[in-house]
Design an enzyme around this catalytic site. Structure first.
Site, mmCIF file in Angstrom:
data_model
loop_
_atom_site.group_PDB
_atom_site.id
_atom_site.type_symbol
_atom_site.label_atom_id
_atom_site.label_comp_id
_atom_site.label_asym_id
_atom_site.label_seq_id
_atom_site.Cartn_x
_atom_site.Cartn_y
_atom_site.Cartn_z
ATOM 1 N N GLU A 187 0.847 -1.217 0.000
ATOM 2 C CA GLU A 187 0.000 0.000 0.000
ATOM 3 C C GLU A 187 0.872 1.253 0.000
ATOM 4 O O GLU A 187 0.546 2.265 0.620
ATOM 5 C CB GLU A 187 -1.026 -0.027 1.137
ATOM 6 C CG GLU A 187 -2.018 -1.161 0.923
ATOM 7 C CD GLU A 187 -3.395 -0.953 1.498
ATOM 8 O OE1 GLU A 187 -3.783 0.196 1.730
ATOM 9 O OE2 GLU A 187 -4.081 -1.966 1.703
ATOM 10 N N THR A 225 5.330 2.018 -0.248
ATOM 11 C CA THR A 225 6.451 1.817 0.673
ATOM 12 C C THR A 225 6.501 2.970 1.688
ATOM 13 O O THR A 225 5.876 4.018 1.477
ATOM 14 C CB THR A 225 7.795 1.790 -0.090
ATOM 15 O OG1 THR A 225 8.001 3.093 -0.655
ATOM 16 C CG2 THR A 225 7.809 0.739 -1.191
HETATM 17 C C1 LIG Z 1 3.219 -9.393 -0.646
HETATM 18 C C2 LIG Z 1 2.752 -8.223 -1.448
HETATM 19 C C3 LIG Z 1 1.391 -7.980 -1.600
HETATM 20 C C4 LIG Z 1 0.935 -6.914 -2.383
HETATM 21 N N1 LIG Z 1 -0.415 -6.740 -2.577
HETATM 22 C C5 LIG Z 1 -0.839 -5.841 -3.517
HETATM 23 C C6 LIG Z 1 -2.209 -5.797 -3.908
HETATM 24 O O1 LIG Z 1 -3.066 -6.531 -3.392
HETATM 25 N N2 LIG Z 1 -2.575 -4.927 -4.890
HETATM 26 C C7 LIG Z 1 -1.679 -4.100 -5.493
HETATM 27 O O2 LIG Z 1 -2.076 -3.344 -6.379
HETATM 28 N N3 LIG Z 1 -0.362 -4.105 -5.136
HETATM 29 C C8 LIG Z 1 0.072 -4.964 -4.175
HETATM 30 N N4 LIG Z 1 1.410 -5.015 -3.810
HETATM 31 C C9 LIG Z 1 2.356 -4.113 -4.488
HETATM 32 C C10 LIG Z 1 2.992 -3.100 -3.556
HETATM 33 O O3 LIG Z 1 2.090 -2.095 -3.241
HETATM 34 C C11 LIG Z 1 4.271 -2.591 -4.278
HETATM 35 O O4 LIG Z 1 5.215 -3.644 -4.208
HETATM 36 C C12 LIG Z 1 4.811 -1.336 -3.633
HETATM 37 O O5 LIG Z 1 3.963 -0.262 -3.877
HETATM 38 C C13 LIG Z 1 6.227 -1.001 -4.159
HETATM 39 O O6 LIG Z 1 6.306 -1.088 -5.538
HETATM 40 P P1 LIG Z 1 7.539 -1.909 -6.196
HETATM 41 O O7 LIG Z 1 7.547 -3.247 -5.556
HETATM 42 O O8 LIG Z 1 7.400 -1.827 -7.660
HETATM 43 O O9 LIG Z 1 8.835 -1.134 -5.721
HETATM 44 P P2 LIG Z 1 9.522 0.128 -6.435
HETATM 45 O O10 LIG Z 1 8.491 1.168 -6.717
HETATM 46 O O11 LIG Z 1 10.374 -0.363 -7.544
HETATM 47 O O12 LIG Z 1 10.452 0.652 -5.256
HETATM 48 C C14 LIG Z 1 11.742 0.122 -4.975
HETATM 49 C C15 LIG Z 1 12.394 0.982 -3.893
HETATM 50 O O13 LIG Z 1 12.532 2.336 -4.399
HETATM 51 C C16 LIG Z 1 11.938 3.244 -3.489
HETATM 52 N N5 LIG Z 1 11.369 4.372 -4.221
HETATM 53 C C17 LIG Z 1 10.608 4.327 -5.365
HETATM 54 N N6 LIG Z 1 10.275 5.573 -5.728
HETATM 55 C C18 LIG Z 1 10.788 6.413 -4.791
HETATM 56 C C19 LIG Z 1 10.784 7.834 -4.603
HETATM 57 N N7 LIG Z 1 10.125 8.651 -5.448
HETATM 58 N N8 LIG Z 1 11.450 8.357 -3.549
HETATM 59 C C20 LIG Z 1 12.096 7.544 -2.670
HETATM 60 N N9 LIG Z 1 12.137 6.197 -2.792
HETATM 61 C C21 LIG Z 1 11.489 5.652 -3.831
HETATM 62 C C22 LIG Z 1 10.849 2.433 -2.778
HETATM 63 O O14 LIG Z 1 10.509 3.019 -1.529
HETATM 64 C C23 LIG Z 1 11.542 1.096 -2.626
HETATM 65 O O15 LIG Z 1 12.373 1.113 -1.484
HETATM 66 C C24 LIG Z 1 1.879 -6.039 -2.989
HETATM 67 C C25 LIG Z 1 3.250 -6.279 -2.820
HETATM 68 C C26 LIG Z 1 3.683 -7.354 -2.084
HETATM 69 C C27 LIG Z 1 5.160 -7.611 -1.980
#
Ligand SMILES: Cc1cc2nc3c(=O)[nH]c(=O)nc-3n(C[C@H](O)[C@H](O)[C@H](O)COP(=O)(O)OP(=O)(O)OC[C@H]3O[C@@H](n4cnc5c(N)ncnc54)[C@H](O)[C@@H]3O)c2cc1C
Length: 385
Positions: free
Chosen positions: A370, A372
């Site tokens: 929801e 990070t």
């Molecule tokens: C077990 C699990 C369940 C989930 N359930 C759902 C669900 O039901 N529905 C759904 O839609 N999604 C779901 N998610 C997705 C989840 O919301 C995303 O994984 C999360 O929003 C992060 O996106 P990403 O994994 O692509 O990481 P990225 O966006 O690639 O981020 C990687 C790192 O970069 C950092 N970062 C990125 N942009 C910035 C910035 N502008 N400034 C500073 N730091 C930054 C992040 O904080 C993180 O540390 C789920 C994820 C997991 C692992």
């Protein structure tokens, strides 16, 4: 600035205390006994779903008009908190049912509400939320899933990633691009059903924690759905998705809080039993100070989470800030408290023979999904009170 009246509104009322008692006894009797096996076998907690449905606790947020319990935001938090205290995976049943269906509750037509909220309230169907994609996580507006109008239908194509309870849920709120020129204002929300032709699922992800909650990709391959499955007006899907998260980040705070409380309770009991140097380790001041810090952090996280729940219930102007703050704070606390609980159990805490190891692994996800905790800080900074 919160006045004293605001504090009264988020102090749990007697009915909230009664609800907590009943959820706690149900969770300890019917969910806790399976929590370790659900984690070990990475399997869906069917026993928890059955127990929650039979007590009408699986989707308490659904309004009474649609056959639900009509619980307020604080009551929903308390249900999730108490289930997470014994099994974080199981707490995703009430939490994600709210996440998946809130877009319909907030922005859907009466027809959509009548059609989809009834089966959810009855326990005949679960609801998931499909925003994220392989290349669109923190930057959710960068999604590529497309919905193209074809007469009285929309045709959806794309891949949604990380979808909690995918495959188990019957219903999915899916965000898709309807106008690629407009970025976030060109995104619309739809209800997609598991049984719609062209919907399929990837293999369950192999995760660090919440292993009982299936996380899978959702594939949309020429999924043709009636136009009235759109939630709200065309182009409002991203706004609905973000408004939903304002409310549901509080449920993640609740989950984090429950995990932390479970770890604290376990560690508190353990230090009275475990003897070293001829006495219970709980007699050492170094151990007492750790427990005091853990309890203090949990209390602070609970106060912020309940304050945010009250803001959610009232629809306060500072909800976006408070929802992000509660989620961020409670999840950071959950990570600290569960790590300290492992520490207090020493070598035993590092094994799967004791629950705190699972709690520490489960806590980690609350800092990631929801949005990070870096993203929460961006949200807070943009909405400072
Ligand atoms: C077990 C699990 C369940 C989930 N359930 C759902 C669900 O039901 N529905 C759904 O839609 N999604 C779901 N998610 C997705 C989840 O919301 C995303 O994984 C999360 O929003 C992060 O996106 P990403 O994994 O692509 O990481 P990225 O966006 O690639 O981020 C990687 C790192 O970069 C950092 N970062 C990125 N942009 C910035 C910035 N502008 N400034 C500073 N730091 C930054 C992040 O904080 C993180 O540390 C789920 C994820 C997991 C692992």
């Amino acid at each position: 600035m919160a006045g004293s009246a605001d504090f009264d509104l988020y102090r749990p009322a007697e009915e909230h205390d009664m609800l907590r008692e009943s959820v706690r006894s149900l969770a300890e009797a019917k969910i806790l006994p399976f929590a370790a096996a659900v984690d070990e076998e990475s399997r869906f907690p069917q026993e928890a779903l059955d127990a929650l449905v039979s007590s009408d606790l699986h989707a308490v947020h659904v309004p009474e008009t649609y056959g639900g319990a009509g619980a307020d935001a604080l009551a929903t938090v308390i249900v999730i908190e108490e289930v997470a205290r014994v099994c974080a995976s199981s707490s995703l049943i009430p939490a994600v049912n709210k996440l998946g269906s809130l877009p319909v509750i907030l922005s859907g037509s009466e027809e959509l509400k009548a059609k989809y909220l009834g089966p959810l309230a009855k326990g005949d169907a679960m609801f998931s939320y499909a925003l994220s994609e392989p290349d669109a996580g923190s930057d959710a507006a960068g999604m590529k899933t497309r919905a193209v109008r074809d007469g009285d239908f929309w045709v959806l194509n794309g891949v949604k990633r990380w979808i909690t309870n995918a495959g188990v849920s019957e219903y999915y709120t899916v965000m898709a691009v309807t106008d690629p020129e407009k970025r976030s204002k060109g995104i619309s929300a739809f209800v997609v059903e598991k049984s719609d032709e062209g919907v399929s699922f990837g293999a369950p992800e192999k995760k660090l924690g919440i292993k009982g909650s299936p996380t899978r990709e959702v594939y949309l391959d020429n999924v043709r759905i009636p136009a009235d499955r759109m939630i709200g007006a065309e182009g409002t899907g991203f706004a609905t998705a973000m408004k939903t998260l304002d409310h549901t980040r509080i449920t993640i705070a609740a989950q984090a809080l429950g995990i932390a409380q479970g770890a604290l309770d376990y560690a508190k009991g353990y230090v009275q039993e475990r003897k070293q140097f001829g006495k219970p380790i709980g007699d050492f001041q170094g151990v007492q100070f750790m427990l005091a810090d853990m309890a203090m952090k949990v209390s602070a996280a609970r106060a912020l989470t309940y304050q945010a729940a009250a803001a959610s219930e009232r629809g306060d102007a500072d909800l976006t800030y408070l929802g992000a703050a509660a989620k961020c704070f409670a999840s950071d606390i959950a990570m600290e408290v569960t790590t300290d609980a492992v520490q207090l159990l020493g070598g035993y805490g590092y094994t799967r023979d004791y629950p705190v190891e699972r709690m520490m692994r489960d806590a980690k996800i609350t800092q990631i999904y929801e949005g990070t905790n870096q993203v929460q800080r961006i949200v807070m900074a943009r909405n400072l009170p």
